[in-house]
Motif scaffolding. Structure first.
Motif, PDB file in Angstrom:
ATOM      1  N   ASP A  38       0.901  -1.229   0.071  1.00 35.88           N
ATOM      2  CA  ASP A  38       0.228  -0.027  -0.122  1.00 35.88           C
ATOM      3  C   ASP A  38       0.792   1.145   0.034  1.00 35.88           C
ATOM      4  OD1 ASP A  38      -2.136  -1.643  -0.106  1.00 35.88           O
ATOM      5  OD2 ASP A  38      -2.732  -1.501   2.071  1.00 35.88           O
ATOM      6  N   LEU A  39       2.006   1.082   0.665  1.00 36.98           N
ATOM      7  CA  LEU A  39       2.852   2.574   0.675  1.00 36.98           C
ATOM      8  C   LEU A  39       3.530   2.554  -0.633  1.00 36.98           C
ATOM      9  CD1 LEU A  39       4.567   2.061   4.269  1.00 36.98           C
ATOM     10  CD2 LEU A  39       3.025   3.920   3.711  1.00 36.98           C
ATOM     11  N   VAL A  40       4.018   1.380  -1.204  1.00 38.62           N
ATOM     12  CA  VAL A  40       4.445   1.485  -2.526  1.00 38.62           C
ATOM     13  C   VAL A  40       3.428   2.072  -3.550  1.00 38.62           C
ATOM     14  CG1 VAL A  40       5.128   0.232  -4.733  1.00 38.62           C
ATOM     15  CG2 VAL A  40       5.882  -0.452  -2.467  1.00 38.62           C
ATOM     16  N   ALA A  41       2.340   1.785  -3.520  1.00 31.42           N
ATOM     17  CA  ALA A  41       1.262   2.409  -4.425  1.00 31.42           C
ATOM     18  C   ALA A  41       1.232   3.820  -4.278  1.00 31.42           C
ATOM     19  CB  ALA A  41      -0.076   1.833  -4.167  1.00 31.42           C
ATOM     20  N   SER A  42       1.110   4.413  -3.075  1.00 27.47           N
ATOM     21  CA  SER A  42       1.082   5.847  -2.609  1.00 27.47           C
ATOM     22  C   SER A  42       2.281   6.388  -3.050  1.00 27.47           C
ATOM     23  CB  SER A  42       0.932   6.001  -0.818  1.00 27.47           C
ATOM     24  OG  SER A  42       0.824   7.358  -0.776  1.00 27.47           O
ATOM     25  N   SER A  43       3.329   5.987  -2.836  1.00 28.04           N
ATOM     26  CA  SER A  43       4.641   6.333  -3.274  1.00 28.04           C
ATOM     27  C   SER A  43       4.411   6.758  -5.073  1.00 28.04           C
ATOM     28  CB  SER A  43       5.936   5.808  -3.047  1.00 28.04           C
ATOM     29  OG  SER A  43       6.850   6.478  -3.581  1.00 28.04           O
ATOM     30  N   LEU A  44       4.152   5.613  -5.649  1.00 26.03           N
ATOM     31  CA  LEU A  44       4.179   5.712  -7.210  1.00 26.03           C
ATOM     32  C   LEU A  44       2.940   6.848  -7.408  1.00 26.03           C
ATOM     33  CD1 LEU A  44       4.054   1.992  -8.119  1.00 26.03           C
ATOM     34  CD2 LEU A  44       5.766   3.463  -8.448  1.00 26.03           C
ATOM     35  N   ARG A  45       1.819   6.829  -7.070  1.00 26.20           N
ATOM     36  CA  ARG A  45       0.929   7.805  -7.087  1.00 26.20           C
ATOM     37  C   ARG A  45       1.168   9.081  -7.057  1.00 26.20           C
ATOM     38  NH1 ARG A  45      -3.500   3.993  -4.162  1.00 26.20           N
ATOM     39  NH2 ARG A  45      -3.813   2.724  -6.002  1.00 26.20           N
ATOM     40  N   THR A  46       2.089   9.525  -5.960  1.00 26.98           N
ATOM     41  CA  THR A  46       2.540  10.778  -5.630  1.00 26.98           C
ATOM     42  C   THR A  46       3.490  11.209  -6.927  1.00 26.98           C
ATOM     43  OG1 THR A  46       4.555  10.069  -4.545  1.00 26.98           O
ATOM     44  CG2 THR A  46       2.392  10.676  -3.242  1.00 26.98           C
ATOM     45  N   ARG A  47       3.955  10.404  -7.583  1.00 27.75           N
ATOM     46  CA  ARG A  47       4.962  10.717  -9.047  1.00 27.75           C
ATOM     47  C   ARG A  47       4.402  10.178 -10.256  1.00 27.75           C
ATOM     48  NH1 ARG A  47      10.392   7.282  -6.995  1.00 27.75           N
ATOM     49  NH2 ARG A  47       9.779   7.016  -4.763  1.00 27.75           N
ATOM     50  N   GLN A  48       2.790  10.286  -9.919  1.00 25.65           N
ATOM     51  CA  GLN A  48       1.867  10.416 -11.190  1.00 25.65           C
ATOM     52  C   GLN A  48       2.033   9.180 -12.327  1.00 25.65           C
ATOM     53  OE1 GLN A  48       3.103  14.109 -12.903  1.00 25.65           O
ATOM     54  NE2 GLN A  48       0.909  14.915 -12.705  1.00 25.65           N
ATOM     55  N   VAL A  49       2.438   7.952 -11.398  1.00 28.11           N
ATOM     56  CA  VAL A  49       2.282   6.815 -11.945  1.00 28.11           C
ATOM     57  C   VAL A  49       1.174   5.929 -11.516  1.00 28.11           C
ATOM     58  CG1 VAL A  49       3.493   4.550 -12.159  1.00 28.11           C
ATOM     59  CG2 VAL A  49       4.895   6.592 -12.189  1.00 28.11           C
ATOM     60  N   GLU A  50       0.361   5.284 -12.346  1.00 24.44           N
ATOM     61  CA  GLU A  50      -0.844   4.744 -11.905  1.00 24.44           C
ATOM     62  C   GLU A  50      -0.470   3.340 -11.320  1.00 24.44           C
ATOM     63  OE1 GLU A  50      -5.251   3.200 -13.624  1.00 24.44           O
ATOM     64  OE2 GLU A  50      -3.670   4.506 -15.026  1.00 24.44           O
ATOM     65  N   ALA A  51      -0.868   3.119 -10.036  1.00 18.11           N
ATOM     66  CA  ALA A  51      -0.737   1.998  -9.543  1.00 18.11           C
ATOM     67  C   ALA A  51      -2.068   1.197  -9.328  1.00 18.11           C
ATOM     68  CB  ALA A  51       0.018   2.041  -8.285  1.00 18.11           C
ATOM     69  N   LEU A  52      -2.257   0.005  -9.666  1.00 20.07           N
ATOM     70  CA  LEU A  52      -3.293  -1.045  -9.466  1.00 20.07           C
ATOM     71  C   LEU A  52      -2.947  -1.908  -8.555  1.00 20.07           C
ATOM     72  CD1 LEU A  52      -3.247   0.291 -12.586  1.00 20.07           C
ATOM     73  CD2 LEU A  52      -5.012  -1.619 -13.048  1.00 20.07           C
ATOM     74  N   ILE A  53      -3.800  -2.097  -7.424  1.00 18.63           N
ATOM     75  CA  ILE A  53      -3.632  -2.980  -6.421  1.00 18.63           C
ATOM     76  C   ILE A  53      -4.520  -4.077  -6.540  1.00 18.63           C
ATOM     77  CG2 ILE A  53      -4.057  -3.091  -3.656  1.00 18.63           C
ATOM     78  CD1 ILE A  53      -3.317  -0.430  -3.219  1.00 18.63           C
ATOM     79  N   VAL A  54      -4.067  -5.228  -6.496  1.00 22.98           N
ATOM     80  CA  VAL A  54      -4.637  -6.482  -6.700  1.00 22.98           C
ATOM     81  C   VAL A  54      -5.467  -6.723  -5.175  1.00 22.98           C
ATOM     82  CG1 VAL A  54      -4.648  -8.894  -6.767  1.00 22.98           C
ATOM     83  CG2 VAL A  54      -3.079  -7.465  -8.033  1.00 22.98           C
ATOM     84  N   PRO A  55      -6.650  -7.266  -5.453  1.00 19.85           N
ATOM     85  CA  PRO A  55      -7.702  -7.368  -4.154  1.00 19.85           C
ATOM     86  C   PRO A  55      -6.841  -8.506  -3.196  1.00 19.85           C
ATOM     87  CG  PRO A  55      -8.963  -7.108  -6.046  1.00 19.85           C
ATOM     88  CD  PRO A  55      -7.556  -7.120  -6.589  1.00 19.85           C
ATOM     89  N   ASP A  56      -7.167  -8.525  -1.962  1.00 18.26           N
ATOM     90  CA  ASP A  56      -6.217  -9.249  -1.167  1.00 18.26           C
ATOM     91  C   ASP A  56      -7.083 -10.803  -1.018  1.00 18.26           C
ATOM     92  OD1 ASP A  56      -3.938  -7.274  -0.720  1.00 18.26           O
ATOM     93  OD2 ASP A  56      -5.361  -6.462   0.740  1.00 18.26           O
ATOM     94  N   ASP A  57      -8.103 -10.789  -1.384  1.00 22.32           N
ATOM     95  CA  ASP A  57      -9.064 -12.121  -1.122  1.00 22.32           C
ATOM     96  C   ASP A  57      -8.865 -12.866  -2.153  1.00 22.32           C
ATOM     97  OD1 ASP A  57     -10.432 -10.487  -2.727  1.00 22.32           O
ATOM     98  OD2 ASP A  57     -12.317 -10.891  -1.527  1.00 22.32           O
ATOM     99  N   LEU A  58      -7.923 -12.620  -3.031  1.00 20.31           N
ATOM    100  CA  LEU A  58      -7.988 -13.419  -4.389  1.00 20.31           C
ATOM    101  C   LEU A  58      -6.958 -14.693  -4.086  1.00 20.31           C
ATOM    102  CD1 LEU A  58      -7.916 -10.906  -7.260  1.00 20.31           C
ATOM    103  CD2 LEU A  58      -9.933 -12.133  -6.298  1.00 20.31           C
ATOM    104  N   SER A  59      -7.121 -15.898  -4.929  1.00 18.65           N
ATOM    105  CA  SER A  59      -6.108 -16.687  -4.576  1.00 18.65           C
ATOM    106  C   SER A  59      -4.952 -16.550  -5.796  1.00 18.65           C
ATOM    107  CB  SER A  59      -6.707 -18.281  -5.151  1.00 18.65           C
ATOM    108  OG  SER A  59      -7.115 -18.149  -6.596  1.00 18.65           O
TER     109      SER A  59
END
Length: 452
Positions: A38-59
């Motif tokens: 989640d922190l990686v995603a936040s860091s990327l977004r502040t640099r205008q890079v789109e980050a897509l987080i995979v849902p955590d309940d998936l196999s």
């Protein structure tokens, strides 16, 4: 650059239960990976890079599908993990990439370099091909469409690594984000969404089979080599029931990812000069015989020692005759010494030992004592090897032993219940993929010896 898919290892449902991954120090691998992700995603977004987080309940399989359904050209993917081992002194960070892919190796190097620059207290275990993992491949590296890297941030079972992952997770995340930016060499905005994407066009590559150029061509798809499925048939590989093989239909021809053929005893490499994928199938063993415990090995004593030395050079001085002992003792009882030797490498972590077993116990197969209250111990290396071989023969054959019994648990085994390596699953080890781990090492041995 395109978008970045971020997956946290474990946390989803596997076999109907939540999989927490490694558990140590009052936390879990899933919890650690999710927070850093989640922190990686936040860091990327502040640099205008789109980050897509995979849902955590998936196999694991659902994770691949989730990413592949959303993939667009230019996207990349990373999955974060924390390793675990019975030896709390083992530590360090590793970036795994799909084997025999120099481009993906460079990506893994960049991620690793950036992370270690930000958190130098982590130990560098290097970028490694996924063939060096326990099972010989990583589904995340091979099953997703975008270029991908599997990152082991550290060992949750090591107090120092665990401290860094728990208390410096912001720095860890910033380092990973730096590496992902360096992966593509820029911080450009994500590609615009187009209503109907154009049909992809893939460059062609040559195919070298056992030293001869194949008449047809392969494809280079996101840096991965694909070959016509008909070629697999000509190599004697039946993929009709192989559900995990990635297939691609392109201009009315079905292609498969070349590296997937490793699981069928085909060596896969790359020749950068000729821009050709190199396939080799020269081992004089039919598919289905490679995993038979009773039989004859194919490697030489020197090849076994080189294989051992490449992972643990110190083992050569500690046990200078270990390969000779395995070849001799296994040959006497009719056991495949390649299987026995690689199982020894797995059980002892290439003669580093651990799990309550020390080098002076000469217990190379992690055998228990007759009473089951402690690990077995043997007076010499030869006796320890002999006991290991006898334990394998007990499972694989009903034939009597040639030599006197050294295995303290030989009499407890129902003879002949596991003639194939995969049938040791849940018997020799509680691991459900124990046989796959051994066979992954057998293939690494044969590749290092140019037998496969």
């Amino acid at each position: 650059m395109g978008r970045v898919f971020l997956s946290a290892g474990h946390g989803g449902f596997e076999n109907g239960q939540i999989d927490p991954g490694v558990i140590a120090g009052n936390t879990t691998e899933a919890a650690v990976a999710i927070k850093i992700r989640d922190l990686v995603a936040s860091s990327l977004r502040t640099r205008q890079v789109e980050a897509l987080i995979v849902p955590d309940d998936l196999s694991a399989a659902q994770t691949l599908n989730w990413i592949n359904l959303r993939y667009r050209a230019g996207d990349i993917a990373i999955e974060l993990h924390a390793e675990g081992t019975t030896n709390p002194n083992i530590r360090g960070t590793t970036a795994y990439y799909i084997a025999n892919n120099p481009q993906r190796q460079e990506h893994a190097d960049r991620v690793l370099e950036a992370l270690l620059r930000k958190v130098p207290q982590l130990q560098d275990r290097g970028a490694k091909p996924d063939t060096e993992t326990a099972t010989g491949s990583l589904l995340f590296c091979r099953g997703v469409i975008p270029p991908s890297v599997w990152l082991e941030i550290g060992f949750l079972t090591n107090p120092d690594d665990r401290f860094l992952m728990l208390n410096r997770r912001q720095d860890v995340a910033e380092g990973i984000a730096d590496g992902l930016i360096a992966w593509e060499g820029g911080t450009s905005l994500p590609d615009p969404i187009v209503p109907v994407p154009p049909a992809p066009t893939y460059p062609t590559i040559g195919i070298n089979v056992n030293g001869q150029m194949y008449e047809g061509s392969g494809l280079l798809v996101n840096g991965n080599s694909f070959i016509p499925v008909d070629l697999a048939d000509s190599l004697g590989v039946d993929l009709s029931n192989a559900a995990n093989i990635r297939r691609l239909r392109y201009r009315n021809v079905v292609y498969i990812k070349a590296v997937d053929l490793r699981d069928f005893n085909i060596s896969v490499g790359w020749n950068n000069t000729s821009r050709a994928v190199v396939l080799r199938s020269i081992l004089p063993i039919c598919v289905g015989q490679l995993d038979k415990i009773m039989g004859h090995g194919n490697s030489t004593e020197v090849q076994l020692m080189i294989f051992l030395r490449n992972t643990n050079a110190a083992a050569i001085s500690a046990f200078p005759e270990i390969a000779k002992l395995y070849r001799e003792e296994a040959s006497v009882e009719g056991v495949n010494y390649d299987i026995a030797f690689t199982q020894m490498c797995l059980e002892t972590n290439f003669l580093r030992f651990g799990g309550g077993i020390t080098a002076n116990s000469n217990n190379f197969g992690a055998l228990g004592s007759a009473t089951g209250d402690r690990p077995a111990s043997f007076a010499s290396a030869r006796e320890g090897v002999r006991a290991h071989i006898q334990h394998l023969k007990a499972y694989a054959s009903t034939e009597p032993l040639v030599q006197s019994v050294e295995d303290p648990r030989f009499r407890f085994i129902t003879r002949g219940v596991a003639p194939l390596v995969g049938q040791l699953d849940g018997r020799w080890s509680a691991a459900a993929n124990y046989g796959a781990q051994i066979m992954a090492l057998v293939r690494r041995l044969y590749e290092s010896a140019s037998l496969l």
